[in-house]
Design an enzyme around this catalytic site. Structure first.
Site, PDB file in Angstrom:
ATOM      1  N   GLU A 150       1.131  -1.132  -4.835  1.00 50.85           N
ATOM      2  CA  GLU A 150      -0.442   0.408  -5.020  1.00 50.85           C
ATOM      3  C   GLU A 150       0.547   1.543  -5.431  1.00 50.85           C
ATOM      4  O   GLU A 150       1.080   2.291  -4.236  1.00 50.85           O
ATOM      5  CB  GLU A 150      -0.193  -0.005  -3.337  1.00 50.85           C
ATOM      6  CG  GLU A 150      -2.156   1.175  -3.761  1.00 50.85           C
ATOM      7  CD  GLU A 150      -2.049   2.607  -3.887  1.00 50.85           C
ATOM      8  OE1 GLU A 150      -2.028   3.643  -4.974  1.00 50.85           O
ATOM      9  OE2 GLU A 150      -1.595   2.827  -1.928  1.00 50.85           O
TER      10      GLU A 150
ATOM     11  N   ASP B 103       1.112  -1.365   0.362  1.00 50.03           N
ATOM     12  CA  ASP B 103       0.061  -0.457  -0.035  1.00 50.03           C
ATOM     13  C   ASP B 103       0.877   1.019  -0.401  1.00 50.03           C
ATOM     14  O   ASP B 103       1.802   1.287   0.548  1.00 50.03           O
ATOM     15  CB  ASP B 103      -1.016   0.142   0.934  1.00 50.03           C
ATOM     16  CG  ASP B 103      -2.176   1.093   1.007  1.00 50.03           C
ATOM     17  OD1 ASP B 103      -2.756   1.235   0.708  1.00 50.03           O
ATOM     18  OD2 ASP B 103      -1.837   1.412   2.099  1.00 50.03           O
TER      19      ASP B 103
ATOM     20  N   ASP C 278     -11.675   1.295  -1.490  1.00 48.00           N
ATOM     21  CA  ASP C 278     -11.509   2.386  -2.061  1.00 48.00           C
ATOM     22  C   ASP C 278     -12.559   3.083  -2.400  1.00 48.00           C
ATOM     23  O   ASP C 278     -12.653   3.595  -2.560  1.00 48.00           O
ATOM     24  CB  ASP C 278     -10.601   2.963  -1.865  1.00 48.00           C
ATOM     25  CG  ASP C 278      -9.354   3.179  -0.789  1.00 48.00           C
ATOM     26  OD1 ASP C 278     -10.239   2.660   0.512  1.00 48.00           O
ATOM     27  OD2 ASP C 278      -8.243   3.009  -1.180  1.00 48.00           O
TER      28      ASP C 278
END
Length: 537
Positions: A356, A309, A409
């Site tokens: 990411e 992430d 998200d």
């Protein structure tokens, strides 16, 4: 070590690799206990994926959740979430009786976290009491071995959890100063006074570790690999910061000198103010990044590959003053760059990561990603702004890429389409070679684009496969409450969409060519001569 237990060499993905999978957090699995867990429903989910020709299951972070029940604000970088322990397997292990696990009526389509936490806590207390009373004495040696192997993080974490309970869940900086400052004599006394609670936490981690190992073995034996998710930063209220303040940019009172966030982007006009403390990379470098590498190893106990992430944080992080009301007054500050990835690769022998690389990405971030051949992410919901050079358009992908219809998200694709401006709807349908369509057609269309693209791996959230709308969204970035609760009911797990997914996967040359219990998956075809997106649909 058998060949089947050998480390997974993917990613990065070779040019010929083609596969697909689904994104579903463990908490969203169906079951009678109010929340998904790693037990029978997870095994059934793996079987369902395998039958549909899927090679990968991606979940969200697996750590113990704190503020807002967010998996991205974990109480520890190393521990697992006790809520994911399977009561059914505790019964099977003779640590609980069926009568211990009788429940009221939990909601089927969402997680009632307050009710689930109380229920699971009671079960863990009972299992720990039974173990101490002599149940499953054959596990004692294995338990002692676990305690020894995980001592470097487990002892601090278990004490941290016991102290949070003692101080009514307060943020650790609000504890009495001698506990915040970890005065040795005070902590020694607390360990004696809170021995029962500490032991219970350690035992819960042992139980979860055993169950996760069983799930991972079942997945591997069925040709399904697991993708975990590692938050870049740690929660400010975590055993990580409490036990290792020297690794973070803190002041003399152990409060953050700066906090993390991101500047304004397509998710938020004012940026996102996350509030996480930021690493002292100089201190980490002096230790050879030992602590950071250990958190990667900890997650790799449970999964085969990791989505890193906020990958851009390795290049630079957005430092925000701790008293700022929004993330806007922050600034970019350089991170460790290639140095940390070299150290990780040297220690692990590979870099089984997905970067990411979303948000405001600068050329140096792409250069860092490509230097280590890490696959990046492409989100189809970001593709249709009319710019032919948009990196999220399938025609602009390289093969060493993971394409998603959307992520946790994003809105579900059906909801995304319903809120899409008319101009972008027209661009979307034009790209598909159509004049228009209805909202129920959007998710299948995006999945067709993803699966037919040159990306080595295509992934869709289960919500998109099931063509669900606004009610099934997992997270709204920047919203503090009401996230992370969606669950899939058992009847939806029997949806005909899984058979259509199997057909789509075969038609786009992503179906596993060979998957046996005795050897790793074989690489698929190079994907030459794929049908057009419209034909795939």
């Amino acid at each position: 070590m058998s060949e089947n237990d050998s480390p997974l060499s993917l990613p990065p993905f070779p040019p010929a690799y083609r596969a697909s999978g689904l994104l579903l957090h463990v908490t969203s699995l169906p079951g009678p206990y109010g929340i998904g867990d790693v037990g029978p429903a997870a095994l059934a989910w793996v079987d369902r994926l395998a039958h549909a020709g899927q090679s990968w299951w991606q979940s969200l972070p697996l750590g113990p959740t704190g503020y807002g029940n967010s998996p991205y604000q974990s109480l520890s970088s190393f521990a697992g979430n006790e809520l994911l322990i399977s009561p059914d397997w505790l019964i099977e292990d003779e640590l609980l009786r069926p009568s211990d696990c009788q429940t009221g009526a939990f909601p089927q389509n969402e997680v009632d976290y307050n009710a689930v936490i109380a229920f699971k806590q009671r079960l863990i207390e009972k299992a720990w009491a039974n173990f101490n009373a002599g149940a499953r004495a054959d596990l004692r040696s294995e338990y002692r071995q676990f305690l020894g192997e995980q001592a470097q993080w487990l002892e601090d974490y278990a004490l941290f959890r016991a102290l949070k309970t003692k101080f009514n869940g307060a943020y650790y900086l609000e504890w009495p100063a001698e506990f915040v400052e970890r005065v040795p004599a005070v902590l020694d006394r607390a360990r004696r006074e809170l021995a029962v609670q500490i032991g219970q936490t350690c035992f819960a981690q042992f139980l979860l570790f055993r169950q996760c190992q069983r799930l991972k073995a079942h997945a591997r034996n069925n040709g399904v690999r697991l993708i975990g998710d590692l938050p870049f930063f740690v929660s400010p209220d975590s055993s990580d910061v409490w036990a290792h303040p020297e690794l973070f940019l803190l002041d003399e009172r152990r409060r953050p000198r700066v906090v993390a966030g991101v500047p304004p982007d397509y998710f938020s006009a004012h940026g996102q103010l996350w509030g996480n403390p930021i690493y002292d990379w100089a201190a980490l470098r002096e230790s050879g990044y030992r602590w950071y590498i250990a958190r990667l190893k900890s997650l790799l106990r449970y999964v085969d590959a990791i989505r890193l992430d906020h990958f851009r944080g390795f290049s630079a992080a957005w430092h925000v003053p701790p008293d700022a009301a929004t993330a806007e007054p922050g600034k970019w500050v350089a991170g460790p760059g290639a140095d940390v990835l070299v150290a990780i690769e040297k220690e692990l022998g590979a870099l089984p990561f997905i970067a990411e690389d979303l948000g405001m990405i600068t050329p140096d971030v792409y250069a860092l990603r490509d230097k280590f051949k890490l696959p990046g992410m492409r989100i189809l919901q970001f593709a249709f702004d009319g710019d032919a050079g948009n990196p999220y358009l399938p025609g602009n992908y390289v093969s060493n890429t993971v394409v998603y219809t959307g992520t946790h998200d994003n809105p579900t694709t059906r909801n995304w389409f319903e809120e899409l401006p008319d101009r972008e709807r027209q661009i979307f349908w034009k790209y598909l070679g159509r004049t228009g369509g209805e909202s129920r057609e959007a998710a299948p269309a995006l999945m067709g684009l993803a699966w037919s693209s040159v990306a080595a791996l295509s992934i869709a959230p289960l919500q998109d496969l099931l063509n669900l709308g606004r009610e099934a969204r997992m997270n709204v970035p920047g919203r503090a409450d009401g996230n992370w609760a969606w669950r899939c009911s058992e009847d939806r797990m029997r949806d005909p969409a899984f058979e259509r997914l199997r057909d789509l996967t075969k038609g786009s040359n992503r179906f596993p060519q060979a998957a046996s219990a005795s050897r790793p998956l074989q690489l698929g075809s190079a994907g030459q001569g794929l049908r057009t997106p419209a034909a795939v649909l």
